[in-house]
Design a protein around this motif. Structure first.
Motif, mmCIF file in Angstrom:
data_model
loop_
_atom_site.group_PDB
_atom_site.id
_atom_site.type_symbol
_atom_site.label_atom_id
_atom_site.label_comp_id
_atom_site.label_asym_id
_atom_site.label_seq_id
_atom_site.Cartn_x
_atom_site.Cartn_y
_atom_site.Cartn_z
ATOM 1 N N LYS A 81 3.521 3.989 4.537
ATOM 2 C CA LYS A 81 3.531 3.403 3.185
ATOM 3 C C LYS A 81 2.190 3.591 2.466
ATOM 4 O O LYS A 81 2.068 3.274 1.292
ATOM 5 C CB LYS A 81 3.845 1.902 3.246
ATOM 6 N N ILE A 82 1.179 4.091 3.175
ATOM 7 C CA ILE A 82 -0.161 4.264 2.591
ATOM 8 C C ILE A 82 -0.270 5.644 1.957
ATOM 9 O O ILE A 82 -0.015 6.657 2.605
ATOM 10 C CB ILE A 82 -1.253 4.083 3.666
ATOM 11 N N SER A 83 -0.651 5.670 0.665
ATOM 12 C CA SER A 83 -0.804 6.953 -0.011
ATOM 13 C C SER A 83 -2.246 7.443 -0.002
ATOM 14 O O SER A 83 -2.484 8.639 0.075
ATOM 15 C CB SER A 83 -0.262 6.886 -1.442
ATOM 16 N N PHE A 84 -3.236 6.527 -0.082
ATOM 17 C CA PHE A 84 -4.635 6.947 0.030
ATOM 18 C C PHE A 84 -5.549 5.769 0.285
ATOM 19 O O PHE A 84 -5.189 4.621 0.058
ATOM 20 C CB PHE A 84 -5.106 7.724 -1.204
ATOM 21 N N LEU A 85 -6.754 6.095 0.784
ATOM 22 C CA LEU A 85 -7.828 5.124 0.968
ATOM 23 C C LEU A 85 -9.003 5.590 0.139
ATOM 24 O O LEU A 85 -9.303 6.791 0.111
ATOM 25 C CB LEU A 85 -8.280 5.070 2.434
ATOM 26 N N GLY A 110 3.498 -0.636 -2.397
ATOM 27 C CA GLY A 110 3.615 -1.962 -3.001
ATOM 28 C C GLY A 110 2.413 -2.382 -3.834
ATOM 29 O O GLY A 110 2.346 -3.500 -4.311
ATOM 30 N N GLY A 111 1.410 -1.509 -3.989
ATOM 31 C CA GLY A 111 0.213 -1.854 -4.756
ATOM 32 C C GLY A 111 -1.039 -1.438 -4.010
ATOM 33 O O GLY A 111 -0.994 -0.611 -3.106
ATOM 34 N N THR A 112 -2.161 -2.041 -4.382
ATOM 35 C CA THR A 112 -3.436 -1.708 -3.759
ATOM 36 C C THR A 112 -4.048 -2.954 -3.138
ATOM 37 O O THR A 112 -4.078 -4.014 -3.755
ATOM 38 C CB THR A 112 -4.413 -1.125 -4.804
ATOM 39 N N VAL A 113 -4.527 -2.800 -1.909
ATOM 40 C CA VAL A 113 -5.209 -3.880 -1.201
ATOM 41 C C VAL A 113 -6.685 -3.515 -1.153
ATOM 42 O O VAL A 113 -7.038 -2.401 -0.737
ATOM 43 C CB VAL A 113 -4.665 -4.041 0.236
#
Length: 137
Positions: A81-85, A110-113
């Motif tokens: 589910k992670i697109s980038f860091l 689902g957004g950015t953490v």
């Protein structure tokens, strides 16, 4: 150098969240302490990377009625589910002075953490392990 699973020294609050076949490849405490005149104290906030997920426990800044408030969050972010860091740098009031703050921003479906991390080097270290796990997975 290949990544090696961590089998000892993990806090129980992380261990109980692991799936039976899941291996931890990165763990670090990411607590920060309040500055002069601050009543802040060091707490056991952490981030872990397994072969499947990013798990974390930390205080994050959220806007409530236009004011930044810190809220304790514990979360699990599956790798798929992670697109980038990304690593960001900013300024924060720290008691009676301003200091640099760094965040590891993890963008998901689902957004950015935004996870506060004590140093820029630690942000890059976490991102590097994430990338290596993604290439090997």
């Amino acid at each position: 150098m290949p990544l090696t699973p961590i089998t000892e020294g993990l806090p129980s609050e992380l261990s109980v969240q692991l799936m039976s076949v899941e291996k931890v490849y990165y763990f670090s405490f990411i607590s920060m302490k309040g500055g002069c005149g601050s009543s802040g104290h060091k707490e056991n906030h952490w981030i872990a990377l397994t072969d499947k997920r990013v798990l974390y426990k930390t205080k994050v800044s959220e806007k409530k009625s236009g004011v930044d408030v810190f809220v304790l969050k514990e979360g699990i972010l599956p790798f798929d589910k992670i697109s980038f860091l990304e690593v960001t740098e900013g300024q924060q009031s720290n008691g009676c002075s301003r200091s640099k703050v760094f965040q590891l921003r993890i963008s998901t479906s689902g957004g950015t953490v935004s996870i506060p991390v004590p140093t820029q080097e630690k942000c890059y270290e976490i991102r590097k392990v994430f990338t290596e796990l993604g290439q090997n997975g």
